[in-house]
Design a protein around this motif. Structure first.
Motif, short mmCIF file in Angstrom:
data_model
loop_
_atom_site.label_atom_id
_atom_site.label_comp_id
_atom_site.label_asym_id
_atom_site.label_seq_id
_atom_site.Cartn_x
_atom_site.Cartn_y
_atom_site.Cartn_z
N GLY A 185 0.81 -1.21 0.00
CA GLY A 185 0.00 0.00 0.00
C GLY A 185 0.84 1.26 0.00
O GLY A 185 2.05 1.22 0.18
N PRO A 186 0.19 2.40 -0.19
CA PRO A 186 0.91 3.67 -0.41
C PRO A 186 1.60 4.21 0.85
O PRO A 186 2.54 4.97 0.76
N ARG A 187 1.15 3.79 2.03
CA ARG A 187 1.71 4.45 3.20
C ARG A 187 2.75 3.60 3.93
O ARG A 187 3.10 3.87 5.06
N ALA A 188 3.26 2.58 3.26
CA ALA A 188 4.22 1.69 3.91
C ALA A 188 5.61 2.28 3.88
O ALA A 188 5.93 3.10 3.03
N ASN A 189 6.45 1.86 4.86
CA ASN A 189 7.83 2.33 4.84
C ASN A 189 8.73 1.32 4.15
O ASN A 189 8.29 0.24 3.75
N ALA A 190 9.98 1.67 3.99
CA ALA A 190 10.92 0.85 3.22
C ALA A 190 11.06 -0.55 3.80
O ALA A 190 11.14 -1.53 3.06
N GLU A 191 11.05 -0.67 5.14
CA GLU A 191 11.19 -1.99 5.75
C GLU A 191 10.03 -2.90 5.40
O GLU A 191 10.20 -4.08 5.08
N GLN A 192 8.83 -2.30 5.47
CA GLN A 192 7.65 -3.11 5.14
C GLN A 192 7.71 -3.60 3.70
O GLN A 192 7.37 -4.73 3.39
N ILE A 193 8.18 -2.70 2.82
CA ILE A 193 8.28 -3.09 1.42
C ILE A 193 9.29 -4.22 1.26
O ILE A 193 9.05 -5.21 0.57
N ALA A 194 10.40 -4.10 1.96
CA ALA A 194 11.42 -5.14 1.87
C ALA A 194 10.88 -6.47 2.38
O ALA A 194 11.12 -7.54 1.80
N ALA A 195 10.10 -6.40 3.47
CA ALA A 195 9.51 -7.62 4.02
C ALA A 195 8.54 -8.25 3.02
O ALA A 195 8.51 -9.48 2.82
N ALA A 196 7.76 -7.38 2.38
CA ALA A 196 6.79 -7.88 1.40
C ALA A 196 7.51 -8.54 0.23
O ALA A 196 7.06 -9.55 -0.31
N ARG A 197 8.68 -7.94 -0.11
CA ARG A 197 9.43 -8.49 -1.23
C ARG A 197 9.83 -9.93 -0.93
O ARG A 197 9.70 -10.81 -1.76
N ILE A 198 10.25 -10.16 0.30
CA ILE A 198 10.64 -11.51 0.69
C ILE A 198 9.40 -12.41 0.75
O ILE A 198 9.39 -13.53 0.25
N GLU A 199 8.32 -11.85 1.29
CA GLU A 199 7.08 -12.64 1.42
C GLU A 199 6.59 -13.10 0.05
O GLU A 199 6.12 -14.22 -0.13
N LEU A 200 6.68 -12.21 -0.94
CA LEU A 200 6.19 -12.54 -2.27
C LEU A 200 7.21 -13.33 -3.09
O LEU A 200 6.93 -13.74 -4.20
N GLY A 201 8.39 -13.51 -2.52
CA GLY A 201 9.42 -14.28 -3.23
C GLY A 201 10.10 -13.47 -4.31
O GLY A 201 10.69 -14.04 -5.22
N LEU A 202 9.96 -12.15 -4.24
CA LEU A 202 10.51 -11.32 -5.31
C LEU A 202 12.02 -11.13 -5.18
O LEU A 202 12.65 -10.57 -6.06
N ASP A 203 12.57 -11.58 -4.04
CA ASP A 203 14.01 -11.41 -3.85
C ASP A 203 14.80 -12.50 -4.55
O ASP A 203 15.99 -12.37 -4.78
N LYS A 204 14.12 -13.57 -4.92
CA LYS A 204 14.80 -14.69 -5.59
C LYS A 204 15.13 -14.31 -7.03
O LYS A 204 14.51 -13.42 -7.60
N PRO A 205 16.12 -15.04 -7.64
CA PRO A 205 16.41 -14.78 -9.06
C PRO A 205 15.19 -15.11 -9.93
O PRO A 205 14.40 -16.00 -9.60
N LEU A 206 15.10 -14.42 -11.07
CA LEU A 206 13.91 -14.52 -11.94
C LEU A 206 13.59 -15.96 -12.39
O LEU A 206 12.44 -16.39 -12.30
N PRO A 207 14.62 -16.74 -12.85
CA PRO A 207 14.31 -18.11 -13.28
C PRO A 207 13.69 -18.93 -12.16
O PRO A 207 12.74 -19.69 -12.37
N GLN A 208 14.19 -18.72 -10.95
CA GLN A 208 13.64 -19.48 -9.83
C GLN A 208 12.19 -19.09 -9.56
O GLN A 208 11.33 -19.93 -9.31
#
Lengths: 341, 326
Positions: free
Chosen positions: A40-63
């Motif tokens: 959402g629009p009011r989240a801070n950088a940490e929350q975004i980073a956490a979401a990135r891990i939660e969604l698996g977006l931190d993994k390499p693209l092929p994976q």
């Protein structure tokens, strides 16, 4: 025949694989951060980073791709970034509603279009042919949203014959609820013997279905007309006359079967195309269909949903093309499906 | 008199946007019961148009009958209602067409159409109709009739298809069979088989046959009588042997002269000078052959010769016929 179908389905898998790679890559390359949207629009950088891990977006693209494809085959089509709902469940609620609309439109197009096309061909250049041709050009070229609005003006506002929009009125769905078996309201209510619901849903379907039918109807009329004119000019139809076969049987039994092939092909493509292109009709009639769902997902850059819809549309194209080939082969025995299989 | 068919003063106009022509202006032809009449003439002379007029099935909507009578068993078919006409087609008068490749519907099994024709006219049950169909397929010399009925046209050879077409045409035992160049699209060996078959129908079933061809060789062997057409009119008609032995019309004579003979050596075949033109295109009245005729006089261009008998059954439309044998 069976061998042909199996072969085509296997080939379809390759197409799907290709399409999934391309859409997956494109969805990820576009400059937009799904994780930021997720929180959402009011989240801070940490929350975004956490979401990135939660969604698996931190993994390499092929994976990520492999994970996604695994999920696709096990029923986990991901979670919508926009609504936080499982994509598959959302899809399964919008798909039947879209299919109901498209099938109804196609049915109208075929039931009205074939006889009109045939009559137009038989009475070539007569006033009825002129009228039908005008009608068909109109059907093909009229903007659907405009047609929808006009139908609403006339049949809802002026004549009060049909409801304005949506699949069923709130009263009906509250007073005579149905269980969701297939998602097709007409089918479900019929199966459950709920005729009040059926009647209401049918009334709601009329205007959107008519709007939906305009394009395929014009198409069917034109295709049938032109192939019928060719067929009726052929010697074997004249020969049937020499054997005393009456005109209506010559035209509707012996002529029509020769003329249906091209129409079946183009109708099949129209069907697959309509799956997502009907969002204007859906918008006008507040119809909860796939087109609306797709356009919202695209605007929100909701990549799991866009991917799922692309996937679904691809599957539809593959199946429809297969079906069309089988139908065309059944219509014309000279076409052999299994020649190179 | 045993006259089955008589066509009188038949006129057919073909009207397109560009031009209108009288394509057929026929004095008369007649056909007795059990007789084979050959209608011969060059391409465009109106043979097929005559045949189409009898059953009123023109290949184009531009053709229109503008006058005359087609008497079949005494009734004028041109005045018959469409439904009466439909009852006659296939049952009383049937037709075989030129090209067996295009005269069978490619997307239906042979049996489907055959059974429909039979059941329409005989009121036979399914089983009985199937039996009738198989009989007629056997009659035309097709082995394994029930197998043929399950086939599609593209699975058969040209000769087989023409046999099927003949079987369909004869299955209701029509009194008159119109054969519109039934062998043109076939190779020579198949040709003779098909001709034999048509002759067999005539001999064994007593059918009358109106045989349309441009092949004089075929005619001389089979037909009882012959009618020679030129530019939409009959120019000469008579018993086949008589016409061949003693052709009186200049056109017929030139036509017969153009046939190469085995015992004669010739470097060039004789030809008829010029090309056929319709009367109207040639500018109005007169004999349509006048422009090419070596015996033409002033009268020929001014007045149209009527078909008249010279000897009992030998009729010609000419002012200056040959008086001596060939």
């Amino acid at each position: 025949m069976i061998r042909f179908i199996i072969k085509r389905l296997l080939l379809g898998l390759f197409v799907l694989a290709g399409v999934s790679v391309i859409t997956f890559t494109v969805a990820r390359v576009v400059p937009s951060d799904p994780a930021a949207r997720w929180v959402g629009p009011r989240a801070n950088a940490e929350q975004i980073a956490a979401a990135r891990i939660e969604l698996g977006l931190d993994k390499p693209l092929p994976q990520q791709y492999i994970t996604y494809m695994k999920g696709l085959f096990t029923g986990d089509w991901g979670t919508s970034i926009r609504t936080h709902q499982p994509v598959l469940r959302e899809l399964l609620s919008f798909l039947p509603s879209s299919l109901e609309l498209i099938l109804a439109g196609m049915l109208i197009a075929v039931v009205i279009g074939i006889p009109l096309g045939v009559i137009s061909a038989v009475k070539k250049d007569s006033w009825i042919d002129q009228l039908t041709r005008t009608f068909s050009v109109g059907g093909v070229s009229i903007p659907t949203f405009w047609l929808g609005l006009i139908l609403q003006l006339v049949f809802f506002r002026q004549l009060s014959l049909f409801p304005l929009g949506e699949r069923v009125s709130t009263n009906t769905s509250l007073l005579y609820p149905i269980d969701n078996w297939t998602g097709f309201y007409l089918l479900d209510s019929l199966l459950q013997g709920n005729f009040d619901f059926f009647k209401d849903a049918a009334l709601h379907l009329v205007l959107p279905a008519l709007t939906m039918a305009a394009y395929p109807l014009g198409l069917v009329i034109r295709m049938i007309r032109s192939s019928m004119i060719d067929v009726l000019g052929e010697e074997h139809i004249r020969v049937l006359k020499a054997y005393g076969i009456p005109a209506w049987r010559r035209v509707f039994v012996y002529g029509l079967k020769n003329a249906l092939g091209p129409t079946a092909t183009s109708l099949g493509l129209t069907f697959a195309y309509a799956l997502t292109s009907t969002f204007l009709i859906e918008a006008v009639f507040s119809w909860p269909g796939l087109g609306m769902y797709a356009s919202q997902a695209i605007l929100a850059n909701d990549y799991p949903v866009t991917m799922a819809i692309t996937f679904l549309v691809t599957v539809t194209y593959i199946l429809i093309n297969l079906l069309v080939d089988v139908v065309v082969a059944m219509l014309d025995p000279r076409i052999k499906l299994y020649q190179n299989a | 008199m045993n006259e089955l068919l008589r066509v009188e003063q038949l006129r057919v106009r073909i009207e397109t946007r560009e031009r209108q022509v009288t394509a057929l202006d026929l004095d008369h032809i007649s056909l007795q019961k059990g007789e084979m009449l050959a209608l011969v003439g060059e391409t465009g002379s109106g043979k097929s148009l005559t045949a189409s007029s009898i059953l009123q099935l023109f290949p184009t909507a531009a053709a229109r009958i503008t006058g005359g009578r087609v008497l079949f068993n005494g009734t004028n078919l041109l005045e018959a209602s469409p439904s009466v006409m439909n009852g006659i087609r296939g049952k009383e008068i049937s037709m075989i067409f030129q090209d067996p490749m295009s005269s069978l519907n490619p997307v239906f099994r042979i049996g489907k159409v055959m059974l429909e024709i039979i059941r329409r006219y005989t009121g036979a049950g399914k089983k009985q109709a199937k039996q009738l169909a198989e009989e007629s397929l056997k009659f035309v010399g097709l082995p394994d009739p029930s197998g043929i009925m399950r086939r599609y046209p593209h699975e058969l050879s040209g000769g087989q298809r023409q046999r099927v077409a003949i079987a369909m045409a004869m299955v209701c035992k029509p009194k008159l069979l119109i054969a519109d160049e039934p062998t043109t699209a076939l190779d020579v060996t198949i040709q003779s088989q098909i001709l034999y078959l048509i002759n067999k129908l005539k001999e064994e079933e007593g059918m009358s046959v109106l045989f349309i061809t441009h092949n004089l060789g075929i005619v001389s062997q089979m037909a009882d009588r012959i009618a020679v057409m030129y530019a939409g009119s009959i120019v000469e008609t008579g018993r086949t042997d008589e016409v061949f032995r003693f052709p009186r019309h200049p056109y017929t004579r030139l036509l017969l002269d153009a046939i190469p003979r085995l015992r004669e050596r010739r470097d060039r075949l004789p030809v008829i000078a010029g090309t056929a033109v319709l009367k109207e295109a040639a500018g109005g009245q007169g004999c349509s052959f006048a422009g090419r005729c070596p015996r033409a006089t002033k009268r020929c261009t001014a007045e149209k010769p009527q078909l008249r008998a010279v000897v009992s059954s030998h009729e010609i439309a000419c002012f200056h016929p040959w008086e001596e044998e060939r």
